[in-house]
Design a protein around this motif. Structure first.
Motif, PDB file in Angstrom:
ATOM      1  N   GLU A 217       0.853  -1.303  -0.187  1.00 29.72           N
ATOM      2  CA  GLU A 217       0.022  -0.108  -0.010  1.00 29.72           C
ATOM      3  C   GLU A 217       0.808   1.161  -0.079  1.00 29.72           C
ATOM      4  OE1 GLU A 217      -3.676   0.324   2.278  1.00 29.72           O
ATOM      5  OE2 GLU A 217      -2.778   1.764   3.156  1.00 29.72           O
TER       6      GLU A 217
ATOM      7  N   GLN B 164       0.042   5.404   0.467  1.00 30.20           N
ATOM      8  CA  GLN B 164      -0.772   6.470   0.835  1.00 30.20           C
ATOM      9  C   GLN B 164       0.011   7.850   0.608  1.00 30.20           C
ATOM     10  OE1 GLN B 164      -2.284   5.880   4.883  1.00 30.20           O
ATOM     11  NE2 GLN B 164      -3.031   3.953   4.391  1.00 30.20           N
TER      12      GLN B 164
ATOM     13  N   GLN C  91      -1.400  -1.965 -12.815  1.00 30.86           N
ATOM     14  CA  GLN C  91      -2.753  -2.047 -13.396  1.00 30.86           C
ATOM     15  C   GLN C  91      -3.552  -3.244 -12.644  1.00 30.86           C
ATOM     16  OE1 GLN C  91      -2.021  -3.543 -17.427  1.00 30.86           O
ATOM     17  NE2 GLN C  91      -1.749  -1.397 -18.063  1.00 30.86           N
TER      18      GLN C  91
ATOM     19  N   ASN D  80      -3.839  -5.011  -8.335  1.00 32.00           N
ATOM     20  CA  ASN D  80      -3.932  -4.663  -6.952  1.00 32.00           C
ATOM     21  C   ASN D  80      -2.849  -5.034  -6.121  1.00 32.00           C
ATOM     22  OD1 ASN D  80      -4.635  -7.137  -6.916  1.00 32.00           O
ATOM     23  ND2 ASN D  80      -6.571  -6.953  -5.939  1.00 32.00           N
TER      24      ASN D  80
ATOM     25  N   ASN E 231      -1.885  -1.289  -3.372  1.00 35.94           N
ATOM     26  CA  ASN E 231      -2.806  -0.421  -3.277  1.00 35.94           C
ATOM     27  C   ASN E 231      -2.520   1.102  -3.014  1.00 35.94           C
ATOM     28  OD1 ASN E 231      -5.743   0.241  -2.885  1.00 35.94           O
ATOM     29  ND2 ASN E 231      -5.379   0.299  -0.586  1.00 35.94           N
ATOM     30  N   PHE E 232      -3.059   1.968  -3.813  1.00 36.05           N
ATOM     31  CA  PHE E 232      -2.865   3.368  -3.945  1.00 36.05           C
ATOM     32  C   PHE E 232      -3.892   4.134  -3.360  1.00 36.05           C
ATOM     33  CE2 PHE E 232       0.146   2.166  -7.107  1.00 36.05           C
ATOM     34  CZ  PHE E 232       1.276   2.778  -7.096  1.00 36.05           C
ATOM     35  N   VAL E 233      -3.830   5.064  -2.205  1.00 36.88           N
ATOM     36  CA  VAL E 233      -4.658   5.738  -1.552  1.00 36.88           C
ATOM     37  C   VAL E 233      -4.393   7.120  -1.617  1.00 36.88           C
ATOM     38  CG1 VAL E 233      -6.030   6.104   0.630  1.00 36.88           C
ATOM     39  CG2 VAL E 233      -5.020   3.716  -0.071  1.00 36.88           C
ATOM     40  N   PRO E 234      -5.045   7.884  -2.306  1.00 37.23           N
ATOM     41  CA  PRO E 234      -6.186   7.589  -3.188  1.00 37.23           C
ATOM     42  C   PRO E 234      -5.745   7.001  -4.425  1.00 37.23           C
ATOM     43  CG  PRO E 234      -5.535   9.932  -3.464  1.00 37.23           C
ATOM     44  CD  PRO E 234      -4.780   9.465  -2.533  1.00 37.23           C
ATOM     45  N   ASP E 235      -6.614   6.506  -5.488  1.00 39.55           N
ATOM     46  CA  ASP E 235      -6.268   6.106  -6.656  1.00 39.55           C
ATOM     47  C   ASP E 235      -5.444   6.625  -7.586  1.00 39.55           C
ATOM     48  OD1 ASP E 235      -7.704   3.615  -5.850  1.00 39.55           O
ATOM     49  OD2 ASP E 235      -9.565   3.977  -6.783  1.00 39.55           O
ATOM     50  N   LEU E 236      -4.636   5.995  -8.399  1.00 38.98           N
ATOM     51  CA  LEU E 236      -3.954   6.661  -9.197  1.00 38.98           C
ATOM     52  C   LEU E 236      -4.880   6.966 -10.678  1.00 38.98           C
ATOM     53  CD1 LEU E 236      -0.401   5.028  -8.948  1.00 38.98           C
ATOM     54  CD2 LEU E 236      -1.280   7.382  -8.407  1.00 38.98           C
ATOM     55  N   LEU E 237      -5.542   7.963 -10.786  1.00 37.67           N
ATOM     56  CA  LEU E 237      -6.207   8.278 -12.122  1.00 37.67           C
ATOM     57  C   LEU E 237      -5.509   8.727 -13.094  1.00 37.67           C
ATOM     58  CD1 LEU E 237      -9.249   9.704 -10.154  1.00 37.67           C
ATOM     59  CD2 LEU E 237      -8.882   7.448 -10.843  1.00 37.67           C
TER      60      LEU E 237
ATOM     61  N   TYR F  28      -3.401   2.580 -17.962  1.00 34.74           N
ATOM     62  CA  TYR F  28      -4.380   1.553 -18.175  1.00 34.74           C
ATOM     63  C   TYR F  28      -4.529   1.384 -19.828  1.00 34.74           C
ATOM     64  CZ  TYR F  28      -5.520   2.349 -13.528  1.00 34.74           C
ATOM     65  OH  TYR F  28      -5.470   2.457 -11.673  1.00 34.74           O
TER      66      TYR F  28
END
Length: 487
Positions: A254, A256, A287, A289, A292-298, A303
């Motif tokens: 993870e 964060q 691509q 899990n 886990n990135f917090v928050p998600d990498l947008l 992708y």
């Protein structure tokens, strides 16, 4: 063709505390790097040295990996230094020569004389030469079209679309075999999913030269990784890395990140804090899990990229039954099923007397083979070899099938640039895989501007990304320049 060290560089003082003599000084900049030792050296050179390296596996080197096969040291991952003897010097080639690694020049010029029918032996050279000449003509058309599309800022297309424009889509076994050698053997994916503008012309060969050298040194290609690492990590008198900032078998689960800093967690429950994080896992791992990135990498580009699969299968025989000597190192098998055990290399020059062959498969064939027993793969290969060299050849005594796609730390071998995602358009859309998201930075071969998929791409991208972070963290200068090909 590429190197990722699944590592995490974390602040030294977070774990051990600051010496009293430093307590009154300005706070030390801290960085976590998930991945790449090349960027770590650049950070260290800039004075960012309070780091801890957490490697997810039991070794450093990532997709540069050697193993023993019937007494020989072979490379199951990256194997060639690609791009040598051009106008610019490939930095990996410089290091290989400085270290003194043993290499062997790969000569592909004689394939027309070494192309085999599905059954019935070798093609007549004159017949094969016509097919190779046609493939070269189509390839030259594609290169000119790519230059035109780029200069006119037109949309990207696939290599297959270019072939269609030329009114020649390979369809016969020999045409498909040559097409596979030309494209899949380099990019590990077929022309229908490979970008024209980002592969024709290919910057690696245009800039660094068209020669390729096969690493055969028993110390392994990974010696290059150790060579870089030892420039900023301490070693003992035997040359082994003993720096307490390097810890193996530390897999990140993870990450964060906020405007104030970064927290990284590992599988064993450890937690580390820093100012910034640099991510160098493969694009396919991003691509999934696994982390886990917090928050998600947008980041759309993450992708859109494909992680290709390139599998080098090694085979050992009781004696040689294939041609040896000058101009015989590489040969091609033209099967009605495209990509079915197509590219072969006899390794007599690289490993004299070892009686070894190397056959390369990619993409769907790689995934299929990884899911079946090695005994079935061996049986398939023996049928192919008997179609080429006759029914009386001996069975292979040993087989080695690397399985990169099944490995959770890699999920493939190297990235293939997607169709339509030009370097210029990613900047305009704000989806640059090379650019940071807050305190999260990205490194690895897939982030290289022009050399994705190569070891030198990972090296140069690591330096670039580290410098972006250094400029921002130390000078508050936030700039990065990603130019489209040809500018």
């Amino acid at each position: 063709m590429v190197s990722v060290l699944l590592i995490v560089l974390v602040t030294f003082f977070c774990l051990y505390g600051l010496p009293e003599s430093m307590a009154a000084r300005e706070p030390t900049l801290t960085v976590i790097v998930v991945g790449d030792g090349f960027s770590a050296k650049t950070l260290s050179d800039a004075g960012i040295t309070n780091i801890l390296i957490l490697e997810g596996t039991d070794r450093i080197g990532g997709r540069i990996k050697k193993t023993k096969f019937t007494g020989e040291s072979v490379e199951v991952g990256a194997n060639w230094v690609e791009g040598v003897n051009g106008n610019e010097v490939n930095p990996i080639w410089t290091m290989v020569n400085k270290i003194g690694l043993k290499t062997y020049y790969s000569d592909y010029d004689h394939l027309p004389a070494n192309t085999y029918k599905q059954t019935g032996g070798v093609f007549e050279k004159s017949t094969a030469q016509k097919a190779y000449d046609l493939a070269d003509e189509v390839s030259e058309f594609s290169k000119k079209l790519s230059v035109s599309l780029t200069s006119e800022r037109k949309e990207d297309i696939s290599i297959l679309a270019s072939q269609r424009l030329k009114s020649h889509v390979p369809s016969t076994p020999i045409e498909m075999a040559i097409d596979y050698y030309t494209y899949d053997y380099e990019f590990a994916e077929p022309p229908r999913v490979t970008s024209l503008q980002n592969t024709e012309l290919l910057s690696t060969f245009a800039n660094f030269g068209e020669d390729l050298y096969f690493i055969t040194d028993p110390r392994g290609y990974e010696t290059v990784v150790h060579y870089v690492a030892k420039q900023f990590l301490t070693t003992n008198k035997d040359g082994h890395i003993t720096d307490p900032r390097l810890k193996l078998n530390k897999a990140v689960t993870e990450t964060q990140y906020t405007s104030r800093g970064v927290v990284v967690k590992t599988e064993d429950g450890s937690v580390y804090n820093s100012d910034y994080v640099m991510i160098s896992t493969s694009v396919s791992v991003l691509q999934t899990n696994l982390i886990n990135f917090v928050p998600d990498l947008l980041i759309l580009a993450i992708y859109q990229f494909d992680m290709s699969v390139y599998t080098k299968i090694f085979l050992k025989f009781p004696h040689k039954f294939w041609p040896t000597g000058n101009d015989t190192e590489f040969f091609i098998y033209a099967h009605e099923k495209r990509g079915y055990y197509t590219i072969w290399q006899q390794l007599e020059n690289e490993y004299p007397g070892a009686n070894c062959l190397l056959v390369t498969v990619t993409d769907d064939e790689s995934r299929r083979i990884e899911q079946q027993p090695d005994s079935e793969t061996k049986a398939e290969i023996m049928e192919v070899l008997r179609n080429m060299f006759g029914k009386n050849i001996p069975d292979a005594t040993d087989i080695l099938v690397p399985k990169w796609w099944s490995d959770r730390f890699y999920k493939g071998t190297f990235s293939n640039w997607p169709i339509g995602v030009t370097r210029l358009s990613t900047i305009r859309l704000g989806y640059v895989i090379h650019a940071p998201v807050g305190r999260v930075y990205f490194i690895g071969e897939h982030t290289s501007e022009h050399y994705n998929g190569y070891v030198h791409g990972a090296y140069l991208a690591g330096i670039d990304s580290a410098n972006i972070l250094i400029n921002y963290a130390k000078k508050k200068i936030f700039t990065y320049n990603i130019k489209p090909k040809g500018t």
